[in-house]
Each structure stands twice: as C-alpha cells, then as structure tokens.
Design a protein around this motif. Structure first.
Motif, PDB file in Angstrom:
ATOM      1  N   ALA A  96     -21.076-102.057 -40.921  1.00 10.05           N
ATOM      2  CA  ALA A  96     -19.613-102.154 -40.960  1.00 10.05           C
ATOM      3  C   ALA A  96     -19.002-101.173 -39.957  1.00 10.05           C
ATOM      4  O   ALA A  96     -18.065-101.523 -39.220  1.00 10.05           O
ATOM      5  CB  ALA A  96     -19.093-101.863 -42.373  1.00 10.05           C
ATOM      6  N   PHE A  97     -19.550 -99.965 -39.910  1.00 10.85           N
ATOM      7  CA  PHE A  97     -19.061 -98.986 -38.942  1.00 10.85           C
ATOM      8  C   PHE A  97     -19.376 -99.436 -37.512  1.00 10.85           C
ATOM      9  O   PHE A  97     -18.578 -99.236 -36.598  1.00 10.85           O
ATOM     10  CB  PHE A  97     -19.660 -97.606 -39.212  1.00 10.85           C
ATOM     11  N   VAL A  98     -20.551-100.045 -37.317  1.00  8.88           N
ATOM     12  CA  VAL A  98     -20.927-100.550 -35.991  1.00  8.88           C
ATOM     13  C   VAL A  98     -19.926-101.611 -35.538  1.00  8.88           C
ATOM     14  O   VAL A  98     -19.502-101.614 -34.377  1.00  8.88           O
ATOM     15  CB  VAL A  98     -22.364-101.127 -35.988  1.00  8.88           C
ATOM     16  N   ALA A  99     -19.543-102.498 -36.433  1.00  6.30           N
ATOM     17  CA  ALA A  99     -18.596-103.558 -36.082  1.00  6.30           C
ATOM     18  C   ALA A  99     -17.288-102.974 -35.558  1.00  6.30           C
ATOM     19  O   ALA A  99     -16.758-103.426 -34.533  1.00  6.30           O
ATOM     20  CB  ALA A  99     -18.333-104.462 -37.283  1.00  6.30           C
ATOM     21  N   VAL A 100     -16.777-101.959 -36.244  1.00  2.93           N
ATOM     22  CA  VAL A 100     -15.520-101.334 -35.824  1.00  2.93           C
ATOM     23  C   VAL A 100     -15.706-100.590 -34.499  1.00  2.93           C
ATOM     24  O   VAL A 100     -14.896-100.734 -33.573  1.00  2.93           O
ATOM     25  CB  VAL A 100     -14.994-100.374 -36.916  1.00  2.93           C
ATOM     26  N   ALA A 113     -15.147-114.031 -39.059  1.00  7.12           N
ATOM     27  CA  ALA A 113     -16.372-113.822 -39.838  1.00  7.12           C
ATOM     28  C   ALA A 113     -16.712-112.331 -39.920  1.00  7.12           C
ATOM     29  O   ALA A 113     -17.071-111.823 -40.995  1.00  7.12           O
ATOM     30  CB  ALA A 113     -17.536-114.597 -39.222  1.00  7.12           C
ATOM     31  N   LYS A 114     -16.584-111.628 -38.802  1.00  7.06           N
ATOM     32  CA  LYS A 114     -16.850-110.183 -38.814  1.00  7.06           C
ATOM     33  C   LYS A 114     -15.828-109.453 -39.678  1.00  7.06           C
ATOM     34  O   LYS A 114     -16.175-108.527 -40.401  1.00  7.06           O
ATOM     35  CB  LYS A 114     -16.812-109.611 -37.388  1.00  7.06           C
ATOM     36  N   ALA A 119     -14.565-106.536 -44.547  1.00  8.25           N
ATOM     37  CA  ALA A 119     -13.777-106.374 -45.772  1.00  8.25           C
ATOM     38  C   ALA A 119     -14.688-106.356 -47.000  1.00  8.25           C
ATOM     39  O   ALA A 119     -14.529-105.509 -47.888  1.00  8.25           O
ATOM     40  CB  ALA A 119     -12.742-107.492 -45.891  1.00  8.25           C
ATOM     41  N   LEU A 120     -15.646-107.263 -47.051  1.00  9.20           N
ATOM     42  CA  LEU A 120     -16.585-107.298 -48.186  1.00  9.20           C
ATOM     43  C   LEU A 120     -17.420-106.020 -48.251  1.00  9.20           C
ATOM     44  O   LEU A 120     -17.667-105.484 -49.336  1.00  9.20           O
ATOM     45  CB  LEU A 120     -17.483-108.531 -48.099  1.00  9.20           C
ATOM     46  N   ALA A 121     -17.852-105.528 -47.097  1.00 14.26           N
ATOM     47  CA  ALA A 121     -18.634-104.284 -47.066  1.00 14.26           C
ATOM     48  C   ALA A 121     -17.807-103.104 -47.567  1.00 14.26           C
ATOM     49  O   ALA A 121     -18.304-102.264 -48.326  1.00 14.26           O
ATOM     50  CB  ALA A 121     -19.140-104.009 -45.648  1.00 14.26           C
ATOM     51  N   LEU A 122     -16.549-103.044 -47.164  1.00 13.72           N
ATOM     52  CA  LEU A 122     -15.683-101.944 -47.602  1.00 13.72           C
ATOM     53  C   LEU A 122     -15.359-102.042 -49.095  1.00 13.72           C
ATOM     54  O   LEU A 122     -15.294-101.019 -49.778  1.00 13.72           O
ATOM     55  CB  LEU A 122     -14.421-101.895 -46.760  1.00 13.72           C
ATOM     56  N   ILE A 123     -15.193-103.257 -49.587  1.00 11.95           N
ATOM     57  CA  ILE A 123     -14.983-103.435 -51.032  1.00 11.95           C
ATOM     58  C   ILE A 123     -16.240-102.987 -51.778  1.00 11.95           C
ATOM     59  O   ILE A 123     -16.158-102.279 -52.786  1.00 11.95           O
ATOM     60  CB  ILE A 123     -14.621-104.898 -51.361  1.00 11.95           C
ATOM     61  N   GLY A 124     -17.395-103.398 -51.290  1.00 11.59           N
ATOM     62  CA  GLY A 124     -18.651-102.972 -51.907  1.00 11.59           C
ATOM     63  C   GLY A 124     -18.821-101.471 -51.872  1.00 11.59           C
ATOM     64  O   GLY A 124     -19.256-100.849 -52.856  1.00 11.59           O
TER      65      GLY A 124
END
Length: 180
Positions: A96-100, A113-114, A119-124
């Motif tokens: 998730a950090f890599v994506a940003v 999709a990313k 968003a799902l990763a941050l919710i998790g």
C-alpha cells in the motif's frame, strides 16, 4: 521460490524463537543481514555479476545500510513489542505504501483498482491496529510501540522498493543485491 517464500514466512517466528534465548532483536537483525549478504555476495561471485562503480556504488552502499538496517531492525523490534503475527501483518501493508510512493516518485498512475486495493489495505490496517492502540496486553505491554515499529518497518521497506526501482534502472539487480 518456494524455499525463499517459506523462509520469508518464518522471519517473525524464528525472530521470536531466538529472542526467547536472550538474543536481542537488533542482534537478530545484524545476523540476518550478515548471513543474507554473504549468500548474495557468493551468488554474485558465482554468476560473475559486476558491482556498481563510482556514484552508484556509494548510493548502493548507503541504500543498503539505511534501507536494510532500518527495515530489519524495525521489524525485529516490532516482533519483540507486538508479536510475530502483528509484525508480519503490518509488514504486509508495504505494498500500500509502495502504491502511494510510486505515484509520487515514479509517476505511476493511481488506477481505480489500485485505489480500491489501497483503501481495503488501509481499512485492514485500521482494524488490525485499533485494538492494539488502546494499550498493551500482559504478553506485550508495549503493544502501541510494536504497532509503530511495524508500520515504520513497512514504510521503510516500501521506500526501499521504490528507491531500488530507480537504482535497478542503472545497476543490475544481482549486483545491487550483493552490495546491499
């Protein structure tokens, strides 16, 4: 690949096991880096990979010292203060950090999709750390510190991946791994 994946999966478990024998997490990180580095150097020697030179050599060494040491130490300390399970879950927020970071520094597009995956990763992540942030447990009295160290390790790992992408455009990955 299966052996590498298995060893990666065992990092937290083995780190926990050896710290129970009184070995400090930073010592675990040191030995992990030393043994892994020796294997990378041996592999580079067998394959005759040429190390980077000049400015790229200096950047690669700095990249390795900062990236690897901070990541390894942060992760092992997260295991100590939050347990192997929590540290491992937090480490897997790195994509998730890599994506940003890839959007910011590599000029990649943030697709729907990313964005959904992020968003799902941050919710998790929030669901994982929310109970921990309310305080420690008898097993892990410094659990909030473990969470902070785990997120820091994931963040440094993400920086390491994004910075490594830039370096591997000039330095072959095998040579980069041997020097790091």
């Amino acid at each position: 690949i299966a052996v590498a994946a298995t060893l990666w999966a065992l990092i937290g478990v083995l780190g926990t096991a050896v710290t129970r024998y009184g070995i400090d997490p930073l010592e675990v990180a040191f030995w992990r880096a030393l043994l892994g580095g020796a294997l990378f150097i041996a592999h580079a020697g067998v394959t005759r990979a040429r190390p980077p030179g000049g400015r790229d050599l200096v950047l690669t060494i700095g990249f390795g010292v900062v990236g690897v040491s901070v990541f390894f130490a942060g992760y092992q300390l997260a295991v100590r203060h939050g347990g192997a399970s929590l540290a491992s879950v937090l480490l897997y927020t790195a994509p998730a950090f890599v994506a940003v970071l890839a959007v910011l520094f590599l000029h990649e597009r943030m697709t729907r999709a990313k964005l959904l995956a992020l968003a799902l990763a941050l919710i998790g992540l929030a669901l994982t750390v929310a109970p921990a942030l309310s305080g420690g447990t008898s097993a892990f009295p410094q659990l909030p510190l473990g969470v902070a160290l785990g997120v820091a390790a994931a963040s440094v790992y993400a920086i390491y991946i994004v910075a490594g992408t830039r370096l591997t455009s000039r330095v072959p990955a095998l040579a980069l791994s041997a020097v790091i």
